[in-house]
Design a protein around this motif. Structure first.
Motif, PDB file in Angstrom:
ATOM      1  N   ALA A 192       6.798   1.600  -9.956  1.00 29.25           N
ATOM      2  CA  ALA A 192       5.558   0.877  -9.650  1.00 29.25           C
ATOM      3  C   ALA A 192       4.571   1.049 -10.802  1.00 29.25           C
ATOM      4  CB  ALA A 192       4.960   1.401  -8.352  1.00 29.25           C
ATOM      5  N   PHE A 193       4.501   0.035 -11.644  1.00 26.35           N
ATOM      6  CA  PHE A 193       3.618   0.093 -12.804  1.00 26.35           C
ATOM      7  C   PHE A 193       2.177  -0.187 -12.400  1.00 26.35           C
ATOM      8  CE2 PHE A 193       7.688  -0.448 -14.842  1.00 26.35           C
ATOM      9  CZ  PHE A 193       7.576   0.325 -15.993  1.00 26.35           C
ATOM     10  N   GLN A 194       1.245   0.355 -13.185  1.00 25.95           N
ATOM     11  CA  GLN A 194      -0.175   0.131 -12.939  1.00 25.95           C
ATOM     12  C   GLN A 194      -0.855  -0.292 -14.234  1.00 25.95           C
ATOM     13  OE1 GLN A 194      -2.237   3.234 -10.707  1.00 25.95           O
ATOM     14  NE2 GLN A 194      -0.279   3.965  -9.901  1.00 25.95           N
ATOM     15  N   ARG A 195      -2.100  -0.727 -14.115  1.00 23.71           N
ATOM     16  CA  ARG A 195      -2.901  -1.138 -15.258  1.00 23.71           C
ATOM     17  C   ARG A 195      -3.898  -0.035 -15.602  1.00 23.71           C
ATOM     18  NH1 ARG A 195      -2.584  -3.252 -18.649  1.00 23.71           N
ATOM     19  NH2 ARG A 195      -4.361  -4.604 -18.873  1.00 23.71           N
ATOM     20  N   PRO A 196      -4.480  -0.067 -16.791  1.00 21.49           N
ATOM     21  CA  PRO A 196      -5.436   0.974 -17.181  1.00 21.49           C
ATOM     22  C   PRO A 196      -6.660   1.014 -16.261  1.00 21.49           C
ATOM     23  CG  PRO A 196      -4.708  -0.251 -19.099  1.00 21.49           C
ATOM     24  CD  PRO A 196      -4.168  -0.974 -17.910  1.00 21.49           C
ATOM     25  N   GLU A 197      -7.242   2.175 -16.144  1.00 22.95           N
ATOM     26  CA  GLU A 197      -8.422   2.370 -15.309  1.00 22.95           C
ATOM     27  C   GLU A 197      -9.567   1.459 -15.759  1.00 22.95           C
ATOM     28  OE1 GLU A 197     -11.076   6.143 -13.646  1.00 22.95           O
ATOM     29  OE2 GLU A 197      -9.834   6.364 -15.437  1.00 22.95           O
ATOM     30  N   ASN A 198     -10.288   0.929 -14.788  1.00 18.49           N
ATOM     31  CA  ASN A 198     -11.442   0.045 -14.998  1.00 18.49           C
ATOM     32  C   ASN A 198     -11.078  -1.364 -15.455  1.00 18.49           C
ATOM     33  OD1 ASN A 198     -13.395   1.926 -14.197  1.00 18.49           O
ATOM     34  ND2 ASN A 198     -13.472   2.831 -16.244  1.00 18.49           N
ATOM     35  N   SER A 199      -9.790  -1.662 -15.628  1.00 22.02           N
ATOM     36  CA  SER A 199      -9.405  -3.050 -15.886  1.00 22.02           C
ATOM     37  C   SER A 199      -9.608  -3.836 -14.595  1.00 22.02           C
ATOM     38  CB  SER A 199      -7.939  -3.138 -16.337  1.00 22.02           C
ATOM     39  OG  SER A 199      -7.065  -2.731 -15.292  1.00 22.02           O
ATOM     40  N   ILE A 233      -3.971   6.320  -4.659  1.00 26.46           N
ATOM     41  CA  ILE A 233      -2.953   5.694  -5.510  1.00 26.46           C
ATOM     42  C   ILE A 233      -2.189   6.780  -6.254  1.00 26.46           C
ATOM     43  CG2 ILE A 233      -2.551   4.096  -7.406  1.00 26.46           C
ATOM     44  CD1 ILE A 233      -5.164   2.708  -6.675  1.00 26.46           C
ATOM     45  N   MET A 234      -0.873   6.659  -6.262  1.00 28.13           N
ATOM     46  CA  MET A 234      -0.055   7.674  -6.914  1.00 28.13           C
ATOM     47  C   MET A 234      -0.209   7.604  -8.437  1.00 28.13           C
ATOM     48  SD  MET A 234       3.778   6.072  -6.659  1.00 28.13           S
ATOM     49  CE  MET A 234       4.201   4.510  -7.408  1.00 28.13           C
ATOM     50  N   THR A 235       0.246   8.637  -9.110  1.00 30.19           N
ATOM     51  CA  THR A 235       0.203   8.688 -10.570  1.00 30.19           C
ATOM     52  C   THR A 235       1.155   7.641 -11.131  1.00 30.19           C
ATOM     53  OG1 THR A 235      -0.268  11.045 -10.493  1.00 30.19           O
ATOM     54  CG2 THR A 235       0.536  10.156 -12.585  1.00 30.19           C
ATOM     55  N   GLN A 237       0.825  -1.202   0.000  1.00 33.14           N
ATOM     56  CA  GLN A 237       0.000   0.000   0.000  1.00 33.14           C
ATOM     57  C   GLN A 237       0.865   1.260   0.000  1.00 33.14           C
ATOM     58  OE1 GLN A 237      -2.290  -0.865   3.536  1.00 33.14           O
ATOM     59  NE2 GLN A 237      -4.047  -1.626   2.356  1.00 33.14           N
ATOM     60  N   SER A 238       1.939   1.244   0.765  1.00 34.63           N
ATOM     61  CA  SER A 238       2.822   2.412   0.844  1.00 34.63           C
ATOM     62  C   SER A 238       3.554   2.643  -0.475  1.00 34.63           C
ATOM     63  CB  SER A 238       3.836   2.238   1.981  1.00 34.63           C
ATOM     64  OG  SER A 238       3.189   2.235   3.235  1.00 34.63           O
ATOM     65  N   ILE A 239       3.919   1.555  -1.162  1.00 34.41           N
ATOM     66  CA  ILE A 239       4.573   1.697  -2.474  1.00 34.41           C
ATOM     67  C   ILE A 239       3.631   2.368  -3.457  1.00 34.41           C
ATOM     68  CG2 ILE A 239       5.351   0.395  -4.505  1.00 34.41           C
ATOM     69  CD1 ILE A 239       6.684  -1.581  -2.552  1.00 34.41           C
ATOM     70  N   TYR A 240       2.374   1.909  -3.485  1.00 31.43           N
ATOM     71  CA  TYR A 240       1.435   2.468  -4.461  1.00 31.43           C
ATOM     72  C   TYR A 240       0.819   3.791  -4.008  1.00 31.43           C
ATOM     73  CZ  TYR A 240       2.071  -1.275  -7.722  1.00 31.43           C
ATOM     74  OH  TYR A 240       2.640  -2.109  -8.653  1.00 31.43           O
ATOM     75  N   GLU A 241       1.057   4.169  -2.776  1.00 31.58           N
ATOM     76  CA  GLU A 241       0.736   5.525  -2.330  1.00 31.58           C
ATOM     77  C   GLU A 241       1.848   6.490  -2.710  1.00 31.58           C
ATOM     78  OE1 GLU A 241      -1.517   6.473   1.632  1.00 31.58           O
ATOM     79  OE2 GLU A 241      -0.189   4.772   1.988  1.00 31.58           O
ATOM     80  N   GLY A 242       3.055   5.934  -2.929  1.00 29.75           N
ATOM     81  CA  GLY A 242       4.199   6.783  -3.204  1.00 29.75           C
ATOM     82  C   GLY A 242       4.977   7.149  -1.962  1.00 29.75           C
ATOM     83  N   LYS A 243       4.686   6.480  -0.828  1.00 27.94           N
ATOM     84  CA  LYS A 243       5.410   6.754   0.419  1.00 27.94           C
ATOM     85  C   LYS A 243       6.718   5.980   0.489  1.00 27.94           C
ATOM     86  CE  LYS A 243       1.364   7.958   3.230  1.00 27.94           C
ATOM     87  NZ  LYS A 243       0.532   7.610   4.414  1.00 27.94           N
ATOM     88  N   ILE A 244       6.729   4.747  -0.003  1.00 28.98           N
ATOM     89  CA  ILE A 244       7.970   3.972  -0.122  1.00 28.98           C
ATOM     90  C   ILE A 244       8.413   4.073  -1.574  1.00 28.98           C
ATOM     91  CG2 ILE A 244       8.998   1.675  -0.058  1.00 28.98           C
ATOM     92  CD1 ILE A 244       7.203   0.968   2.264  1.00 28.98           C
ATOM     93  N   THR A 245       9.581   4.646  -1.790  1.00 30.71           N
ATOM     94  CA  THR A 245      10.030   4.922  -3.161  1.00 30.71           C
ATOM     95  C   THR A 245      11.342   4.235  -3.527  1.00 30.71           C
ATOM     96  OG1 THR A 245      11.141   6.942  -2.416  1.00 30.71           O
ATOM     97  CG2 THR A 245       8.861   7.164  -3.185  1.00 30.71           C
ATOM     98  N   ASN A 246      11.975   3.585  -2.542  1.00 31.95           N
ATOM     99  CA  ASN A 246      13.263   2.948  -2.791  1.00 31.95           C
ATOM    100  C   ASN A 246      13.220   1.513  -2.271  1.00 31.95           C
ATOM    101  OD1 ASN A 246      16.197   2.176  -2.446  1.00 31.95           O
ATOM    102  ND2 ASN A 246      16.469   4.241  -3.266  1.00 31.95           N
ATOM    103  N   TRP A 247      13.770   0.576  -3.070  1.00 30.68           N
ATOM    104  CA  TRP A 247      13.761  -0.840  -2.661  1.00 30.68           C
ATOM    105  C   TRP A 247      14.535  -1.064  -1.367  1.00 30.68           C
ATOM    106  CZ3 TRP A 247      10.351  -4.143  -4.102  1.00 30.68           C
ATOM    107  CH2 TRP A 247       9.761  -4.064  -5.372  1.00 30.68           C
TER     108      TRP A 247
END
Length: 382
Positions: A246-253, A268-270, A224-234
């Motif tokens: 952090a890649f994402q899928r298209p909206e509504n998929s 969710i971050m951009t 959750q923190s990765i996709y919020e953009g709070k954790i940015t480094n491995w």
């Protein structure tokens, strides 16, 4: 003379910019054309109005063209390297191999004749890409033997957003997909359509990374923190000192809707973007497909991911120390497992309820398991 030369230079620059709009590398080449045209205009003004030795001018011009060539060459080498990195995309999934009744089809088969056989009023199916192998197996067991074109037949294959659109528009009778997003529910409500969701199986929602990434698992909170953009480094989760892509899928998929659900109320971050040429309309930003960089993370459903993981380039992550395995899905130990559905919207086809009843029968559920999913019957016994 200066005005005439600048006019023709501007005209050539304009034509070059038009061509650059149809390139996959629009941003780079549009900027390159603007800069190159501007610099050449300066050279023309310099040569006509400012006294300078021909040798100095010629050397300067040669240096400019050399720098331009090196810039383009360096960019193309970089792009060739990026393009050589494997991409995990639904477009890489070969649906033809699962087509019903195709010779050597990979669609699962029953060990005996189906207890349901339909000859007329065939319900028109559609659904998520990852579920096509399943409902193709249903059709192969129940529908008459013939060719079923994926784009225009009783067994179509599109994507989750397109399937929901087709269902709400009444162009298909039943779709097989993950649950609808809030936007899709609102759209159904605005059209006066009531979606009926019948659970027919369960599937794990999985996260994966490059096989060389030392991180073997993450907690729910870390994801959750990765996709919020709070954790940015491995390095923050036990990995190397690299920024996380952090890649994402298209909206509504289906998979993006699932990510939204596990994020609860967190924003969710951009996501990373691809620049896609939209013809004369300019550039359209879209969510980039998962690119298997060393520092990338992506997600999908287990069946789809394991079809792609065969090349060994990606590795599935444990979540809260639990591997995304069928045993953990059945026991509900794996935290990101969800039901998928046969979804209807008031179809008048009399065979739709008969088909759904058969899918929930022992034969239908056996095809769910043979395809690689977890039957709802198995989860209901736990």
């Amino acid at each position: 003379m200066c005005i005439i030369l600048l006019f023709f230079l501007g005209l050539m620059g304009f034509v070059a910019m038009i061509f650059s709009l149809f390139s996959e590398d629009t941003k780079f080449y549009t900027l390159f054309v603007i800069v190159a045209t501007s610099v050449l205009a300066i050279f023309i003004i310099w040569r006509i109005f400012i006294p300078v030795r021909a040798r100095i001018f010629n050397r300067s011009l040669i240096a400019f063209f050399s720098l331009a060539a090196l810039t383009v060459g360096g960019y193309e080498i970089k792009e060739a390297y990026v393009n050589s990195i494997p991409t995990v995309s639904e477009q890489d999934f070969v649906l033809d191999e699962y087509q019903p009744y195709r010779e050597n089809t990979k669609a699962a088969k029953l060990d005996e004749s189906s207890t349901l056989k339909l000859e007329g009023d065939l319900p028109k199916m559609d659904g998520a890409t990852a579920l096509y192998p399943l409902y193709a197996a249903f059709a192969q067991a129940v529908y008459p033997k013939k060719q079923y074109n994926q784009f225009d037949s009783e067994v179509m294959a599109s994507t989750t957003p397109e399937a929901y659109k087709n269902l709400m528009d009444g162009s298909v009778d039943i779709i097989f997909a993950a649950g609808p997003s809030e936007q899709q529910l609102e759209e159904a409500k605005s059209k006066g359509v009531e979606l009926k969701l019948t659970p027919i199986g369960r599937e794990a929602f999985v996260f994966f990374v490059n096989a060389s990434n030392p991180v073997k698992g993450l907690s729910m909170e870390q994801i959750q923190s990765i996709y919020e953009g709070k954790i940015t480094n491995w390095q923050e989760v036990g990995g190397q000192n690299e920024n996380i892509r952090a890649f994402q899928r298209p909206e509504n998929s289906g998979s993006q809707t699932m990510l939204e659900k596990i994020m609860v109320n967190k924003k969710i971050m951009t996501p990373p973007k691809d620049d896609v040429v939209g013809g004369m309309g300019g550039i359209i930003d879209r969510t980039a497909n998962y690119k298997n960089y060393d520092n990338a993370i992506g997600y999908s459903f287990l069946f789809f991911a394991t079809e792609m993981v065969n090349n060994g380039n990606i590795r599935l992550l444990e979540v809260n120390g639990i591997k995304p395995e069928k045993r953990a899905i059945v026991s509900k130990e794996y935290p990101f497992a969800a039901e998928f559905y046969a979804v209807t919207a008031g179809s008048k086809n009399p065979n739709v309820p008969r088909l759904i009843e058969w899918i929930l029968s022992e034969q239908g559920q056996s095809l769910v398991e043979k395809t690689g999913y977890t039957p709802v019957a198995a989860t209901n016994t736990n």
